[in-house]
Design a protein around this motif. Structure first.
Motif, PDB file in Angstrom:
ATOM      1  N   ASN B  52      30.070  23.864  50.592  1.00 21.37           N
ATOM      2  CA  ASN B  52      30.261  22.456  50.943  1.00 21.37           C
ATOM      3  C   ASN B  52      30.071  21.482  49.780  1.00 21.37           C
ATOM      4  O   ASN B  52      29.173  20.641  49.800  1.00 21.37           O
ATOM      5  N   VAL B  53      30.930  21.631  48.759  1.00 23.26           N
ATOM      6  CA  VAL B  53      30.963  20.645  47.667  1.00 23.26           C
ATOM      7  C   VAL B  53      32.403  20.163  47.510  1.00 23.26           C
ATOM      8  O   VAL B  53      33.335  20.861  47.929  1.00 23.26           O
ATOM      9  N   PRO B  54      32.599  18.987  46.899  1.00 27.78           N
ATOM     10  CA  PRO B  54      33.965  18.423  46.855  1.00 27.78           C
ATOM     11  C   PRO B  54      34.935  19.177  45.948  1.00 27.78           C
ATOM     12  O   PRO B  54      36.094  19.324  46.286  1.00 27.78           O
ATOM     13  N   ILE B  55      34.452  19.632  44.761  1.00 33.36           N
ATOM     14  CA  ILE B  55      35.398  20.222  43.790  1.00 33.36           C
ATOM     15  C   ILE B  55      34.860  21.554  43.276  1.00 33.36           C
ATOM     16  O   ILE B  55      33.656  21.684  42.990  1.00 33.36           O
ATOM     17  N   TRP B  56      35.782  22.521  43.169  1.00 37.43           N
ATOM     18  CA  TRP B  56      35.447  23.834  42.622  1.00 37.43           C
ATOM     19  C   TRP B  56      36.215  24.003  41.306  1.00 37.43           C
ATOM     20  O   TRP B  56      37.426  23.839  41.273  1.00 37.43           O
ATOM     21  N   VAL B  57      35.454  24.376  40.237  1.00 32.54           N
ATOM     22  CA  VAL B  57      36.107  24.626  38.958  1.00 32.54           C
ATOM     23  C   VAL B  57      35.940  26.105  38.640  1.00 32.54           C
ATOM     24  O   VAL B  57      34.847  26.662  38.779  1.00 32.54           O
ATOM     25  N   THR B  58      37.021  26.716  38.242  1.00 34.24           N
ATOM     26  CA  THR B  58      37.004  28.167  38.023  1.00 34.24           C
ATOM     27  C   THR B  58      38.128  28.558  37.061  1.00 34.24           C
ATOM     28  O   THR B  58      38.760  27.699  36.445  1.00 34.24           O
ATOM     29  N   ASP B  59      38.374  29.844  36.959  1.00 34.04           N
ATOM     30  CA  ASP B  59      39.459  30.327  36.112  1.00 34.04           C
ATOM     31  C   ASP B  59      40.794  29.803  36.665  1.00 34.04           C
ATOM     32  O   ASP B  59      41.002  29.814  37.876  1.00 34.04           O
ATOM     33  N   PRO B  60      41.681  29.374  35.780  1.00 40.07           N
ATOM     34  CA  PRO B  60      42.943  28.796  36.288  1.00 40.07           C
ATOM     35  C   PRO B  60      43.829  29.812  37.018  1.00 40.07           C
ATOM     36  O   PRO B  60      44.724  29.418  37.764  1.00 40.07           O
ATOM     37  N   ASN B  61      43.584  31.074  36.807  1.00 45.72           N
ATOM     38  CA  ASN B  61      44.433  32.084  37.445  1.00 45.72           C
ATOM     39  C   ASN B  61      43.835  32.660  38.727  1.00 45.72           C
ATOM     40  O   ASN B  61      44.315  33.662  39.250  1.00 45.72           O
ATOM     41  N   ILE B  62      42.813  32.018  39.229  1.00 44.54           N
ATOM     42  CA  ILE B  62      42.169  32.555  40.431  1.00 44.54           C
ATOM     43  C   ILE B  62      43.101  32.434  41.634  1.00 44.54           C
ATOM     44  O   ILE B  62      43.918  31.510  41.718  1.00 44.54           O
ATOM     45  N   ASN B  63      42.992  33.401  42.540  1.00 44.70           N
ATOM     46  CA  ASN B  63      43.853  33.394  43.720  1.00 44.70           C
ATOM     47  C   ASN B  63      43.137  32.932  44.978  1.00 44.70           C
ATOM     48  O   ASN B  63      43.721  32.294  45.837  1.00 44.70           O
ATOM     49  N   GLN B  64      41.874  33.310  45.097  1.00 47.39           N
ATOM     50  CA  GLN B  64      41.137  32.976  46.315  1.00 47.39           C
ATOM     51  C   GLN B  64      39.645  33.053  46.031  1.00 47.39           C
ATOM     52  O   GLN B  64      39.219  33.590  45.004  1.00 47.39           O
ATOM     53  N   VAL B  65      38.857  32.513  46.937  1.00 50.00           N
ATOM     54  CA  VAL B  65      37.439  32.272  46.650  1.00 50.00           C
ATOM     55  C   VAL B  65      36.638  33.548  46.407  1.00 50.00           C
ATOM     56  O   VAL B  65      35.670  33.547  45.650  1.00 50.00           O
ATOM     57  N   GLU B  66      37.028  34.631  47.061  1.00 46.31           N
ATOM     58  CA  GLU B  66      36.245  35.862  46.892  1.00 46.31           C
ATOM     59  C   GLU B  66      36.615  36.616  45.615  1.00 46.31           C
ATOM     60  O   GLU B  66      35.953  37.570  45.242  1.00 46.31           O
ATOM     61  N   GLU B  67      37.713  36.179  44.966  1.00 49.03           N
ATOM     62  CA  GLU B  67      38.148  36.865  43.754  1.00 49.03           C
ATOM     63  C   GLU B  67      37.547  36.129  42.548  1.00 49.03           C
ATOM     64  O   GLU B  67      38.172  35.243  41.981  1.00 49.03           O
ATOM     65  N   VAL B  68      36.326  36.502  42.201  1.00 47.99           N
ATOM     66  CA  VAL B  68      35.619  35.769  41.145  1.00 47.99           C
ATOM     67  C   VAL B  68      36.142  36.198  39.777  1.00 47.99           C
ATOM     68  O   VAL B  68      36.247  37.393  39.490  1.00 47.99           O
ATOM     69  N   LYS B  69      36.477  35.199  38.936  1.00 46.02           N
ATOM     70  CA  LYS B  69      36.858  35.476  37.542  1.00 46.02           C
ATOM     71  C   LYS B  69      35.897  34.683  36.671  1.00 46.02           C
ATOM     72  O   LYS B  69      36.060  33.472  36.491  1.00 46.02           O
ATOM     73  N   PRO B  70      34.873  35.373  36.163  1.00 49.23           N
ATOM     74  CA  PRO B  70      33.761  34.650  35.510  1.00 49.23           C
ATOM     75  C   PRO B  70      34.195  33.776  34.343  1.00 49.23           C
ATOM     76  O   PRO B  70      35.156  34.076  33.636  1.00 49.23           O
ATOM     77  N   LEU B  71      33.418  32.694  34.171  1.00 51.94           N
ATOM     78  CA  LEU B  71      33.664  31.737  33.098  1.00 51.94           C
ATOM     79  C   LEU B  71      32.537  31.845  32.069  1.00 51.94           C
ATOM     80  O   LEU B  71      31.472  32.394  32.355  1.00 51.94           O
ATOM     81  N   ALA B  72      32.782  31.248  30.904  1.00 54.94           N
ATOM     82  CA  ALA B  72      31.701  31.148  29.901  1.00 54.94           C
ATOM     83  C   ALA B  72      30.688  30.127  30.403  1.00 54.94           C
ATOM     84  O   ALA B  72      31.048  29.163  31.091  1.00 54.94           O
ATOM     85  N   ASP B  73      29.406  30.345  30.051  1.00 48.42           N
ATOM     86  CA  ASP B  73      28.355  29.426  30.511  1.00 48.42           C
ATOM     87  C   ASP B  73      28.600  27.993  30.064  1.00 48.42           C
ATOM     88  O   ASP B  73      28.155  27.037  30.709  1.00 48.42           O
ATOM     89  N   THR B  74      29.324  27.861  28.936  1.00 41.39           N
ATOM     90  CA  THR B  74      29.574  26.516  28.399  1.00 41.39           C
ATOM     91  C   THR B  74      30.478  25.681  29.299  1.00 41.39           C
ATOM     92  O   THR B  74      30.565  24.466  29.131  1.00 41.39           O
ATOM     93  N   ALA B  75      31.109  26.326  30.265  1.00 43.74           N
ATOM     94  CA  ALA B  75      32.059  25.602  31.147  1.00 43.74           C
ATOM     95  C   ALA B  75      31.348  24.469  31.884  1.00 43.74           C
ATOM     96  O   ALA B  75      31.931  23.402  32.112  1.00 43.74           O
ATOM     97  N   VAL B  76      30.063  24.691  32.194  1.00 40.19           N
ATOM     98  CA  VAL B  76      29.320  23.656  32.938  1.00 40.19           C
ATOM     99  C   VAL B  76      29.230  22.386  32.105  1.00 40.19           C
ATOM    100  O   VAL B  76      29.520  21.278  32.566  1.00 40.19           O
ATOM    101  N   LEU B 220      40.154  13.631  40.331  1.00 46.39           N
ATOM    102  CA  LEU B 220      39.198  14.192  39.373  1.00 46.39           C
ATOM    103  C   LEU B 220      39.508  15.674  39.109  1.00 46.39           C
ATOM    104  O   LEU B 220      39.423  16.143  37.966  1.00 46.39           O
ATOM    105  N   ALA B 221      39.883  16.387  40.152  1.00 46.93           N
ATOM    106  CA  ALA B 221      40.235  17.801  39.972  1.00 46.93           C
ATOM    107  C   ALA B 221      41.397  17.930  38.987  1.00 46.93           C
ATOM    108  O   ALA B 221      41.385  18.789  38.091  1.00 46.93           O
ATOM    109  N   ARG B 222      42.418  17.046  39.153  1.00 51.82           N
ATOM    110  CA  ARG B 222      43.561  17.100  38.221  1.00 51.82           C
ATOM    111  C   ARG B 222      43.091  16.812  36.790  1.00 51.82           C
ATOM    112  O   ARG B 222      43.517  17.457  35.837  1.00 51.82           O
ATOM    113  N   ARG B 223      42.190  15.828  36.671  1.00 48.43           N
ATOM    114  CA  ARG B 223      41.723  15.444  35.339  1.00 48.43           C
ATOM    115  C   ARG B 223      40.923  16.579  34.698  1.00 48.43           C
ATOM    116  O   ARG B 223      41.084  16.885  33.507  1.00 48.43           O
TER     117      ARG B 223
END
Lengths: 247, 376
Positions: B52-76, B220-223
């Motif tokens: 329950n948060v407004p925006i999810w940031v992840t790998d651009p090639n992700i397909n669905q929420v259960e398919e985790v594609k880890p990011l570098a810690d610096t992404a935060v 904001l998601a687009r930005r």
């Protein structure tokens, strides 16, 4: 009760209610045209009970259907209540039947799920009358036909004679100027048939109304003012009935 | 003539009940299957709705929420630098193994939340205090995990078990929506989640973002996507992305769609045939009505009234039965069942379509009916 149609013009006193000339009608069966009416001339006066008789296939019911505006003739002219029936559209003919005609059918054709009162009220409901008023009028007519004790019975709980009385009440409830009856006693035994037609004429016969009854039943001839014999699509004989002739 | 039409309908009890049964069955089948289908779709995005948060940031090639594609810690940090971001928090999400007291293993979906804010925690805490997740070895189980890991007798506040050979102590039991894969959720802090999991170069699953007041989440998601090159989706977009993936990669859509279609066809066949028979058997009576002055339009209105009356009754009964099924079988969230108003409106439209079709074939018959039939 204002069931008398306002838009149906009163014909001149001397004019017949039905005036048919040269009515020709044939049916196409496969690729053959079978002539059924071969130039019928007929007048029916106000106050008259006219019996159309003749063998099967002589064209009686076809003539009745043409006069009712249910079938179109191939040739001829027909005025009913001073209206040219052949120039009317289907919708106009339907409205004309609704306002000016009553029907009694051989097989009664009552709605099986409706009570006697409801069946009789149907023509009034078709005219847009309120249910309560329509039922009150229906009960009134049923009582005049001796059906006061069967008002809430459905057709399946009525005898043949009772069903035909309900059908007659349905035909009369709008006080039509022209009453058309197709073999009203055909499905009844002789005694019941006689009583039904007696009731029909007692309640239905009026100076301003004409009645045409198609029948084979010689026992009801006594109720007619005129007997029209048809054969092979033509009127062969017209017999004016009076007490002397009946004797 | 409405009175006559309804008396004709209700008076022919056998046909009326047949018609009602057909339409009720059709409605119930479509609503029940549609609700289960949508319930499954909601389960498929429970990983999003539970956080329950407004925006999810992840790998651009992700397909669905259960398919985790880890990011570098610096992404935060990178995401936090985008103008319009109120906050951005790390989230760990991944499948791990919990070892039960009896030596068995159970797969769990481990969720690691930012320890300071606990952003992404479930909304309802059934037992204990979720704030105690900050304590050593603390985890929170959802109600499904309690069942899977041994039941409420064994898994309660204070129970200790192992996740990947690391000690875990239950401090809270929370309520979540079940996941599509039916894997229970276990919550802990982000850093502890990293400790529980085997070493990997990248472990950050998602960055959770809230926009500043007045900034639309979509914008904001687009930005974020534009400025960071990462994939950024609103919760709604991510949910639909997940649903589309499920529909494309499983047979669920076709399966449920076929059943719903069959319900529609069966309803249409039964209603159409019964109504047509009803008309044909009353043809002489309809002919008599025509002869005594009922227009084809009037008869058509009678037919439509009959058809739509029985249709609406069947709709009501069908929905009642489907709802009763949902309330009974779906009690406690054990069955994916979500009866939504768009589904009910859709079924109503479908049912009205069935009624219109049934009426149309009867009206067509009546329009061709010659009143002369009564003289034969």
């Amino acid at each position: 009760m204002t069931t008398q149609p306002s838009e149906i013009p009163e014909p001149p006193a001397s004019a017949p209610l039905v005036h048919a000339r040269g009515i020709v009608k044939s049916f196409r069966v496969d690729h053959t045209r079978i002539p059924v009416l071969k130039g019928v001339d007929l007048d029916v006066a106000a106050g008259e009970v006219l019996l159309l008789v003749g063998p099967s296939g002589s064209g009686k019911t076809t003539l009745l259907s043409v006069i009712a505006g249910i079938l179109d003739a191939d040739e001829g002219t027909l005025t009913v209540l001073d209206r040219d029936l052949f120039s009317m559209t289907e919708d106009e003919k339907t409205a004309f039947r609704r306002e000016a005609m009553g029907f009694v059918f051989q097989q009664f054709n009552l709605l099986p799920t409706l009570t006697a009162t409801e069946n009789v009220a149907v023509p009034l409901l078709i005219r847009g009358l309120k249910k309560e008023a329509a039922f009150a009028r229906a009960i009134e007519v049923l009582k005049t036909l001796g059906m006061g004790g069967r008002l809430t019975s459905t057709p399946s709980h009525l005898s043949g004679g009772e069903q035909q009385r309900v059908a007659i009440a349905r035909a009369l409830v709008t006080e039509p100027r022209l009453l058309l009856c197709d073999e009203p006693t055909a499905n009844l035994d002789a005694e019941t048939g006689h009583r039904v037609v007696e009731a029909l004429c007692r309640v239905g016969k009026r100076p301003d109304r004409a009645m045409i009854i198609v029948t084979h039943d010689t026992r009801i001839f006594e109720f007619g003012d005129r007997l029209v014999h048809m054969d092979d699509g033509r009127i062969r004989e017209v017999q004016h009935m009076n007490e002397e002739e009946l004797r | 003539m409405n009175y006559v039409a309804l008396k004709m309908l209700f008076g022919d009890r056998a046909k009326y009940l047949m018609l009602l049964a057909g339409l009720t069955f059709s409605t119930m089948l479509i609503v029940q299957q549609g609700s289960i289908f949508w319930g499954l779709m909601l389960w498929s995005q429970s990983g999003i709705t539970n956080i329950n948060v407004p925006i999810w940031v992840t790998d651009p090639n992700i397909n669905q929420v259960e398919e985790v594609k880890p990011l570098a810690d610096t992404a935060v940090t990178v995401v936090r630098s985008v103008p319009g971001v109120e906050w951005a928090m790390p989230l760990y999400k991944g499948l791990q193994r919990a070892k039960l007291e009896d030596g068995n293993y159970q797969q769990i979906s481990l969720v690691g939340l930012d320890a300071a804010t606990l952003i992404g925690r479930p909304g309802v805490t059934l037992e204990g205090r979720i704030e105690e997740l900050r304590d050593p070895d603390a985890v929170a189980l959802d109600q499904w995990a309690v069942d899977r890991l041994g039941g409420p007798e064994r898994m309660k506040i204070g129970t200790v078990f192992e996740i990947n050979d690391h000690r875990a102590r239950v401090v809270a039991i929370v309520q979540t929506q079940k996941s599509f894969q039916n894997v229970p959720f276990v919550y802990t802090t982000y850093k502890r989640a990293l400790r529980y999991t085997p070493p990997e170069r990248r472990k950050l699953s998602y960055v959770l973002v809230k926009p500043k007041d007045g900034i639309p989440a979509e914008a904001l998601a687009r930005r974020i996507a534009q400025e960071t090159g990462l994939g950024a989706y609103t919760a709604d977009e991510f949910g639909w992305k997940t649903i589309r993936w499920v529909l494309k990669n499983t047979g669920i859509g076709v399966n449920f769609g076929t059943t719903v279609f069959l319900g529609f066809v069966v309803g249409m066949a039964i209603a159409g045939q019964t109504f047509y028979l009803f008309t044909v058997e009353n043809l002489k009576q309809f002919g008599a009505l025509k002869a005594i002055g009922a227009s084809t339009g009037m008869l058509a209105r009678m037919i439509l009234l009959q058809s739509f009356t029985v249709g609406l009754i069947g709709y009501g009964v069908g929905i009642g039965l489907a709802t009763a099924f949902g309330l009974t079988a779906g009690r406690g969230g054990n069955l994916p069942y979500a009866e939504t108003w768009p589904l009910l409106v859709g079924v109503l439209i479908a049912l009205l379509g069935i009624c219109a079709f049934s009426s149309a074939i009867s009206i067509r018959k009546l329009a061709k009916l010659e009143p002369g039939i009564v003289f034969r």
